[in-house]
Design a protein around this motif. Sequence first.
Motif, PDB file in Angstrom:
ATOM      1  N   THR A 282       0.858  -1.191   0.000  1.00 57.74           N
ATOM      2  CA  THR A 282       0.000   0.000   0.000  1.00 57.74           C
ATOM      3  C   THR A 282       0.891   1.237   0.000  1.00 57.74           C
ATOM      4  O   THR A 282       2.017   1.225   0.501  1.00 57.74           O
ATOM      5  CB  THR A 282      -0.929   0.050   1.228  1.00 57.74           C
ATOM      6  N   LYS A 283       0.368   2.324  -0.587  1.00 57.28           N
ATOM      7  CA  LYS A 283       1.106   3.577  -0.622  1.00 57.28           C
ATOM      8  C   LYS A 283       0.137   4.734  -0.762  1.00 57.28           C
ATOM      9  O   LYS A 283      -0.754   4.715  -1.619  1.00 57.28           O
ATOM     10  CB  LYS A 283       2.096   3.588  -1.794  1.00 57.28           C
ATOM     11  N   SER A 284       0.303   5.731   0.099  1.00 57.28           N
ATOM     12  CA  SER A 284      -0.514   6.940   0.039  1.00 57.28           C
ATOM     13  C   SER A 284       0.387   8.160  -0.043  1.00 57.28           C
ATOM     14  O   SER A 284       1.510   8.161   0.473  1.00 57.28           O
ATOM     15  CB  SER A 284      -1.413   7.052   1.272  1.00 57.28           C
ATOM     16  N   PHE A 285      -0.130   9.191  -0.688  1.00 54.98           N
ATOM     17  CA  PHE A 285       0.505  10.498  -0.688  1.00 54.98           C
ATOM     18  C   PHE A 285      -0.512  11.462  -0.100  1.00 54.98           C
ATOM     19  O   PHE A 285      -1.489  11.821  -0.763  1.00 54.98           O
ATOM     20  CB  PHE A 285       0.910  10.899  -2.108  1.00 54.98           C
ATOM     21  N   GLY A 286      -0.285  11.858   1.139  1.00 56.97           N
ATOM     22  CA  GLY A 286      -1.298  12.646   1.843  1.00 56.97           C
ATOM     23  C   GLY A 286      -2.548  11.813   2.039  1.00 56.97           C
ATOM     24  O   GLY A 286      -2.498  10.689   2.545  1.00 56.97           O
ATOM     25  N   THR A 287      -3.676  12.345   1.629  1.00 54.75           N
ATOM     26  CA  THR A 287      -4.942  11.626   1.787  1.00 54.75           C
ATOM     27  C   THR A 287      -5.275  10.732   0.587  1.00 54.75           C
ATOM     28  O   THR A 287      -6.274  10.020   0.592  1.00 54.75           O
ATOM     29  CB  THR A 287      -6.107  12.617   1.984  1.00 54.75           C
TER      30      THR A 287
ATOM     31  N   MET B 129       8.982  -1.253  -6.366  1.00 58.35           N
ATOM     32  CA  MET B 129       9.648  -2.478  -6.776  1.00 58.35           C
ATOM     33  C   MET B 129      11.152  -2.241  -6.925  1.00 58.35           C
ATOM     34  O   MET B 129      11.961  -3.109  -6.597  1.00 58.35           O
ATOM     35  CB  MET B 129       9.044  -2.947  -8.104  1.00 58.35           C
ATOM     36  N   GLY B 130      11.513  -1.049  -7.405  1.00 56.86           N
ATOM     37  CA  GLY B 130      12.916  -0.709  -7.618  1.00 56.86           C
ATOM     38  C   GLY B 130      13.605  -0.099  -6.421  1.00 56.86           C
ATOM     39  O   GLY B 130      14.739   0.377  -6.542  1.00 56.86           O
ATOM     40  N   THR B 131      12.946  -0.072  -5.281  1.00 57.36           N
ATOM     41  CA  THR B 131      13.469   0.455  -4.011  1.00 57.36           C
ATOM     42  C   THR B 131      13.766   1.943  -4.058  1.00 57.36           C
ATOM     43  O   THR B 131      14.503   2.464  -3.224  1.00 57.36           O
ATOM     44  CB  THR B 131      14.728  -0.310  -3.529  1.00 57.36           C
ATOM     45  N   LEU B 132      13.201   2.660  -5.035  1.00 55.89           N
ATOM     46  CA  LEU B 132      13.347   4.116  -5.071  1.00 55.89           C
ATOM     47  C   LEU B 132      12.393   4.777  -4.083  1.00 55.89           C
ATOM     48  O   LEU B 132      12.569   5.944  -3.734  1.00 55.89           O
ATOM     49  CB  LEU B 132      13.065   4.629  -6.487  1.00 55.89           C
ATOM     50  N   ASP B 133      11.380   4.056  -3.661  1.00 56.40           N
ATOM     51  CA  ASP B 133      10.417   4.534  -2.673  1.00 56.40           C
ATOM     52  C   ASP B 133      10.040   3.349  -1.800  1.00 56.40           C
ATOM     53  O   ASP B 133      10.160   2.185  -2.215  1.00 56.40           O
ATOM     54  CB  ASP B 133       9.177   5.116  -3.364  1.00 56.40           C
ATOM     55  N   ARG B 134       9.600   3.636  -0.593  1.00 58.09           N
ATOM     56  CA  ARG B 134       9.193   2.565   0.324  1.00 58.09           C
ATOM     57  C   ARG B 134       7.672   2.550   0.438  1.00 58.09           C
ATOM     58  O   ARG B 134       7.033   3.598   0.458  1.00 58.09           O
ATOM     59  CB  ARG B 134       9.812   2.760   1.706  1.00 58.09           C
ATOM     60  N   PRO B 135       7.074   1.363   0.546  1.00 53.13           N
ATOM     61  CA  PRO B 135       5.624   1.293   0.733  1.00 53.13           C
ATOM     62  C   PRO B 135       5.244   1.687   2.158  1.00 53.13           C
ATOM     63  O   PRO B 135       6.075   1.647   3.060  1.00 53.13           O
ATOM     64  CB  PRO B 135       5.319  -0.187   0.471  1.00 53.13           C
ATOM     65  N   ASP B 136       3.987   2.057   2.322  1.00 56.85           N
ATOM     66  CA  ASP B 136       3.483   2.303   3.682  1.00 56.85           C
ATOM     67  C   ASP B 136       3.325   0.996   4.432  1.00 56.85           C
ATOM     68  O   ASP B 136       3.501   0.935   5.651  1.00 56.85           O
ATOM     69  CB  ASP B 136       2.134   3.033   3.624  1.00 56.85           C
ATOM     70  N   ALA B 137       2.965  -0.053   3.716  1.00 55.19           N
ATOM     71  CA  ALA B 137       2.814  -1.385   4.295  1.00 55.19           C
ATOM     72  C   ALA B 137       3.108  -2.410   3.222  1.00 55.19           C
ATOM     73  O   ALA B 137       3.041  -2.118   2.031  1.00 55.19           O
ATOM     74  CB  ALA B 137       1.389  -1.579   4.836  1.00 55.19           C
ATOM     75  N   GLY B 138       3.444  -3.622   3.664  1.00 56.14           N
ATOM     76  CA  GLY B 138       3.715  -4.689   2.725  1.00 56.14           C
ATOM     77  C   GLY B 138       5.200  -4.973   2.594  1.00 56.14           C
ATOM     78  O   GLY B 138       6.044  -4.299   3.197  1.00 56.14           O
ATOM     79  N   SER B 139       5.532  -5.981   1.789  1.00 56.66           N
ATOM     80  CA  SER B 139       6.921  -6.414   1.658  1.00 56.66           C
ATOM     81  C   SER B 139       7.318  -6.527   0.186  1.00 56.66           C
ATOM     82  O   SER B 139       6.494  -6.838  -0.675  1.00 56.66           O
ATOM     83  CB  SER B 139       7.126  -7.770   2.342  1.00 56.66           C
ATOM     84  N   VAL B 140       8.606  -6.254  -0.059  1.00 56.36           N
ATOM     85  CA  VAL B 140       9.202  -6.397  -1.383  1.00 56.36           C
ATOM     86  C   VAL B 140      10.418  -7.306  -1.237  1.00 56.36           C
ATOM     87  O   VAL B 140      11.395  -6.938  -0.582  1.00 56.36           O
ATOM     88  CB  VAL B 140       9.646  -5.035  -1.960  1.00 56.36           C
ATOM     89  N   VAL B 141      10.341  -8.489  -1.827  1.00 57.72           N
ATOM     90  CA  VAL B 141      11.472  -9.430  -1.826  1.00 57.72           C
ATOM     91  C   VAL B 141      11.956  -9.544  -3.264  1.00 57.72           C
ATOM     92  O   VAL B 141      11.203  -9.931  -4.151  1.00 57.72           O
ATOM     93  CB  VAL B 141      11.060 -10.813  -1.282  1.00 57.72           C
ATOM     94  N   LEU B 142      13.212  -9.182  -3.475  1.00 63.46           N
ATOM     95  CA  LEU B 142      13.789  -9.180  -4.818  1.00 63.46           C
ATOM     96  C   LEU B 142      15.050 -10.028  -4.801  1.00 63.46           C
ATOM     97  O   LEU B 142      15.972  -9.761  -4.028  1.00 63.46           O
ATOM     98  CB  LEU B 142      14.085  -7.744  -5.256  1.00 63.46           C
ATOM     99  N   ASN B 143      15.052 -11.055  -5.637  1.00 69.37           N
ATOM    100  CA  ASN B 143      16.190 -11.962  -5.719  1.00 69.37           C
ATOM    101  C   ASN B 143      16.564 -12.516  -4.352  1.00 69.37           C
ATOM    102  O   ASN B 143      17.743 -12.649  -4.005  1.00 69.37           O
ATOM    103  CB  ASN B 143      17.397 -11.260  -6.353  1.00 69.37           C
ATOM    104  N   GLY B 144      15.540 -12.819  -3.563  1.00 64.36           N
ATOM    105  CA  GLY B 144      15.740 -13.444  -2.250  1.00 64.36           C
ATOM    106  C   GLY B 144      16.031 -12.489  -1.116  1.00 64.36           C
ATOM    107  O   GLY B 144      16.197 -12.925   0.039  1.00 64.36           O
ATOM    108  N   VAL B 145      16.075 -11.188  -1.377  1.00 64.87           N
ATOM    109  CA  VAL B 145      16.400 -10.190  -0.351  1.00 64.87           C
ATOM    110  C   VAL B 145      15.149  -9.396   0.014  1.00 64.87           C
ATOM    111  O   VAL B 145      14.483  -8.835  -0.866  1.00 64.87           O
ATOM    112  CB  VAL B 145      17.506  -9.230  -0.836  1.00 64.87           C
TER     113      VAL B 145
END
Length: 229
Positions: free
Chosen positions: A8-13, A47-63
């Motif tokens: 999930t990701k929000s910008f303000g409201t 997905m590219g780690t340029l921004d972080r989600p508000d919630a949830g997980s990103v596993v890329l190549n086992g990391v």
Amino acid sequence: MIDLKGITKSFGTLQVLKGIDLHIGKGEVVSIVGPSGAGKTTLLQIMGTLDRPDAGSVVLNGVATQDLNSSELSRFRNRQIGFVFQFHQLLPEFTALENVMIPAFIGKVSVKKAREQARELLAFMGLEERAAHKPGELSGGEKQRVAVARALMNRPAVILADEPSGSLDSKNKEELHRLFFDLRDRFGQTFVIVTHDDELARITDRTIHMKDGRIQGETGVREEGSPLE
């Protein structure tokens, strides 16, 4: 290869992403499509780690990237992810060869090794004779191929592309689209491409359809024999 869970990701409201679950296998060429405002670019940035989600997980190549601090994340991004943007983002004061070498310098690769690898990549792109030219001396198609070579410089596991053919004419679009598959076959990279180009979406292994911050479904199938990891 890439596992997104509960993103999930929000910008303000404004909530832009509303719980994204997505798996992309090693060696797939996957397109993400949808109307403007669907959340495609935001998802690609997370997905590219340029921004972080508000919630949830990103596993890329086992990391699990959410567990990395800022410096660890920068090193991981440099080694594991290549980026291609709509407007190439080449540095105008540097030659094509120097632009391609930049990720290697960031990764502290020796100048000799970086130059050799950059020349190999430019040769593969059919740009060996253009290595000493600056971006202002290159055509639009040539600049975008230099940008793709730069994305490949550190042999990343994943290439993320945001509207990579959006500024190209039909001939250069076709050549760039074919190049993605040639690169997958040659180097084994996984490609995730945000696009409004229906032609490109049709030829990718899978097309992910987004709307209003959610995945609505997908079309296409994985390429036969392509491993799913």
